[in-house]
Design a protein around this motif. Structure first.
Motif, PDB file in Angstrom:
ATOM      1  N   ILE A   1      50.240  37.214  43.966  1.00 22.36           N
ATOM      2  CA  ILE A   1      51.318  38.136  43.584  1.00 22.36           C
ATOM      3  C   ILE A   1      51.606  38.015  42.097  1.00 22.36           C
ATOM      4  N   ARG A   2      51.692  36.789  41.600  1.00 30.53           N
ATOM      5  CA  ARG A   2      51.957  36.578  40.166  1.00 30.53           C
ATOM      6  C   ARG A   2      50.868  37.195  39.295  1.00 30.53           C
ATOM      7  N   LEU A   3      49.623  36.962  39.642  1.00 34.89           N
ATOM      8  CA  LEU A   3      48.522  37.451  38.821  1.00 34.89           C
ATOM      9  C   LEU A   3      48.364  38.968  38.911  1.00 34.89           C
ATOM     10  N   LEU A   4      48.485  39.507  40.113  1.00 31.66           N
ATOM     11  CA  LEU A   4      48.305  40.952  40.293  1.00 31.66           C
ATOM     12  C   LEU A   4      49.444  41.750  39.675  1.00 31.66           C
TER      13      LEU A   4
ATOM     14  N   LEU B   1      50.108  46.289  43.605  1.00 26.19           N
ATOM     15  CA  LEU B   1      50.208  45.517  44.838  1.00 26.19           C
ATOM     16  C   LEU B   1      51.003  46.350  45.832  1.00 26.19           C
ATOM     17  N   ASN B   2      50.291  46.923  46.785  1.00 25.69           N
ATOM     18  CA  ASN B   2      50.876  47.929  47.666  1.00 25.69           C
ATOM     19  C   ASN B   2      51.355  47.367  48.994  1.00 25.69           C
ATOM     20  N   LEU B   3      50.885  46.163  49.352  1.00 26.32           N
ATOM     21  CA  LEU B   3      51.186  45.667  50.692  1.00 26.32           C
ATOM     22  C   LEU B   3      51.021  44.160  50.729  1.00 26.32           C
TER      23      LEU B   3
ATOM     24  N   ILE C   1      59.978  38.901  50.617  1.00 24.40           N
ATOM     25  CA  ILE C   1      59.274  37.793  49.972  1.00 24.40           C
ATOM     26  C   ILE C   1      60.228  36.946  49.137  1.00 24.40           C
ATOM     27  N   THR C   2      61.318  37.552  48.644  1.00 29.35           N
ATOM     28  CA  THR C   2      62.271  36.796  47.832  1.00 29.35           C
ATOM     29  C   THR C   2      63.098  35.823  48.664  1.00 29.35           C
ATOM     30  N   GLU C   3      63.108  36.007  49.976  1.00 29.21           N
ATOM     31  CA  GLU C   3      63.792  35.030  50.821  1.00 29.21           C
ATOM     32  C   GLU C   3      62.996  33.731  50.895  1.00 29.21           C
ATOM     33  N   LEU C   4      61.690  33.852  50.830  1.00 26.47           N
ATOM     34  CA  LEU C   4      60.821  32.679  50.832  1.00 26.47           C
ATOM     35  C   LEU C   4      60.631  32.128  49.423  1.00 26.47           C
ATOM     36  N   TYR C   5      60.576  33.016  48.442  1.00 24.58           N
ATOM     37  CA  TYR C   5      60.324  32.633  47.048  1.00 24.58           C
ATOM     38  C   TYR C   5      61.348  33.344  46.153  1.00 24.58           C
ATOM     39  N   PRO C   6      62.538  32.792  46.024  1.00 23.89           N
ATOM     40  CA  PRO C   6      63.592  33.457  45.232  1.00 23.89           C
ATOM     41  C   PRO C   6      63.231  33.705  43.773  1.00 23.89           C
TER      42      PRO C   6
ATOM     43  N   ILE D   1      61.219  40.840  40.167  1.00 18.89           N
ATOM     44  CA  ILE D   1      59.802  40.936  39.803  1.00 18.89           C
ATOM     45  C   ILE D   1      59.023  41.639  40.906  1.00 18.89           C
ATOM     46  N   TYR D   2      59.177  41.120  42.121  1.00 14.33           N
ATOM     47  CA  TYR D   2      58.501  41.723  43.272  1.00 14.33           C
ATOM     48  C   TYR D   2      59.303  41.354  44.511  1.00 14.33           C
ATOM     49  N   GLU D   3      59.906  42.355  45.166  1.00 18.09           N
ATOM     50  CA  GLU D   3      60.875  42.074  46.220  1.00 18.09           C
ATOM     51  C   GLU D   3      60.528  42.722  47.553  1.00 18.09           C
ATOM     52  N   GLU D   4      59.242  43.035  47.763  1.00 18.58           N
ATOM     53  CA  GLU D   4      58.856  43.738  48.980  1.00 18.58           C
ATOM     54  C   GLU D   4      58.967  42.843  50.216  1.00 18.58           C
ATOM     55  N   GLN D   5      58.960  43.501  51.366  1.00 19.98           N
ATOM     56  CA  GLN D   5      59.054  42.805  52.650  1.00 19.98           C
ATOM     57  C   GLN D   5      57.655  42.529  53.198  1.00 19.98           C
ATOM     58  N   LEU D   6      57.488  41.345  53.753  1.00 17.99           N
ATOM     59  CA  LEU D   6      56.229  41.007  54.417  1.00 17.99           C
ATOM     60  C   LEU D   6      56.089  41.808  55.705  1.00 17.99           C
ATOM     61  N   GLU D   7      54.896  42.302  55.961  1.00 18.81           N
ATOM     62  CA  GLU D   7      54.662  43.142  57.131  1.00 18.81           C
ATOM     63  C   GLU D   7      53.707  42.465  58.111  1.00 18.81           C
TER      64      GLU D   7
END
Length: 345
Positions: free
Chosen positions: A17-20, A28-30, A41-46, A51-57
């Motif tokens: 995620i950091r590199l992409l 990063l679409n998914l 993802i921010t619940e696991l990695y605040p 920066i990137y706050e999408e939900q894991l599917e």
């Protein structure tokens, strides 16, 4: 280009995620995780907030295939073998960061990974993704088997010398040391602070799954059967791998000659840095980067060679090399999205 990550909740996934996020040619679409689907993802990695706050599917093959053009598997071993072919059959190139497609022989896979390979026919199709050695083969691959972290450090040090028959393949000893992130994020007794702090521990001697991978590649390069002695150690730091490698020289040769041999072999890639004579690398000097630093010294008294190879296990040993492979497949500059200098101190 739309990319996705399956297994995005682990250390390799979060590094992708950091590199992409900084890559100029992708979106990063998914992000997918079976165990934490429905969780932002921010619940696991605040630290990803803003920066990137999408939900894991959850993993739905048809849904994922409709949303991505390129796919990374950052799953544990014995997972991608069941799922990856479903996507390559739909024309989606895949890079597997686990070990499921590194070995050519399904019987060898079963021996070292303690599982039957459910899609063994794909083992012969997969290209071994050691990006600084096999760029031409990788460019045309649909399935890329990202090398193991230890294997990356060791093979980048050994392949130029084995190919030129400068060392005896009967005498190779690899002493590997890794930071705790190599064990992943799943809690275990071995990686508790009280177990790791102020401690160095040898583990899986003669049983590590990177052994057959290294021997397979070195055998191909040499033309003769190669076996290595490989010892692994857990050391009290977060990131980094150091492989100190010992071998007998086949002929009288100087340290300067060997440095020149490395420089010539890797003159096409920016990610292999060879130290001048008298300078040996340390893990801090590649921290957070996609570099592999090599140092070499010849002991004239004993006729033995010592090579020191260091990488960041999460970047060059996993996600960074995966991005490097993606760049090769798509015809982009090999360092796109990877132009990070090491973090120091």
């Amino acid at each position: 280009m739309r990319v996705g990550i399956i297994g995005a909740n682990g250390y390799s996934g979060i590094e992708l995620i950091r590199l992409l996020h900084e890559h100029p040619h992708v979106t990063l679409n998914l992000i997918v995780s079976h165990s934490t689907s429905g969780t932002p993802i921010t619940e696991l990695y605040p630290h990803l907030q803003a920066i990137y706050e999408e939900q894991l599917e959850a993993l739905d093959v048809d849904k994922v295939a409709s949303q991505v053009d390129f796919l990374f598997f950052a799953t544990p071993a014995r997972v991608s073998k069941d799922w990856l072919p479903s996507f390559t059959q739909k024309g989606i190139p895949c890079i597997d960061i686990s070990g499921d497609f590194r070995l050519n022989n399904p019987d060898v896979y079963k021996q070292w990974y303690q599982a039957e390979h459910t899609n063994a026919e794909y083992l012969s199709e997969a290209v071994y993704g050691l990006a600084d050695v096999y760029p031409e083969a990788i460019k045309h691959a649909q399935v890329i088997a990202n090398p193991g972290c230890y294997a990356t450090a060791a093979l980048l040090a050994l392949i130029p010398l084995v190919e030129k028959k400068l060392i005896s393949t009967k005498s190779i000893i690899i002493d590997g040391k890794s930071g705790v992130s190599g064990a992943g994020r799943k809690p275990s007794l071995t990686t508790l602070f009280g177990e790791v702090n102020e401690n160095v521990k040898a583990y899986r001697l003669g049983k590590h799954q990177h052994i057959p991978e290294m021997e397979q590649i070195l055998t191909e390069v040499s033309g003769d059967t190669v076996q290595v002695t490989f010892s692994t150690h857990l050391i009290p730091m977060t990131r980094g791998i150091m492989c100190t490698i010992y071998a007998d020289l086949q002929e009288t040769i100087t340290t300067d000659d060997l440095i020149h041999a490395y420089d010539m072999y890797y003159d096409h890639t920016p990610f292999i840095r060879v130290r001048p004579e008298g300078s040996l690398p340390s893990t801090k000097e590649v921290y957070g980067s996609n570099y592999c630093d090599l140092g070499v010294t010849v002991d004239k008294r004993t006729g033995k060679l010592t090579i020191v190879s260091v990488i960041d296990n999460v970047v060059k040993g996993a996600s960074g090399q995966a991005v490097q492979n993606m760049n090769l497949v798509n015809g982009w500059d090999i360092d796109e999205g990877l132009k990070y200098s090491p973090v120091y101190p």
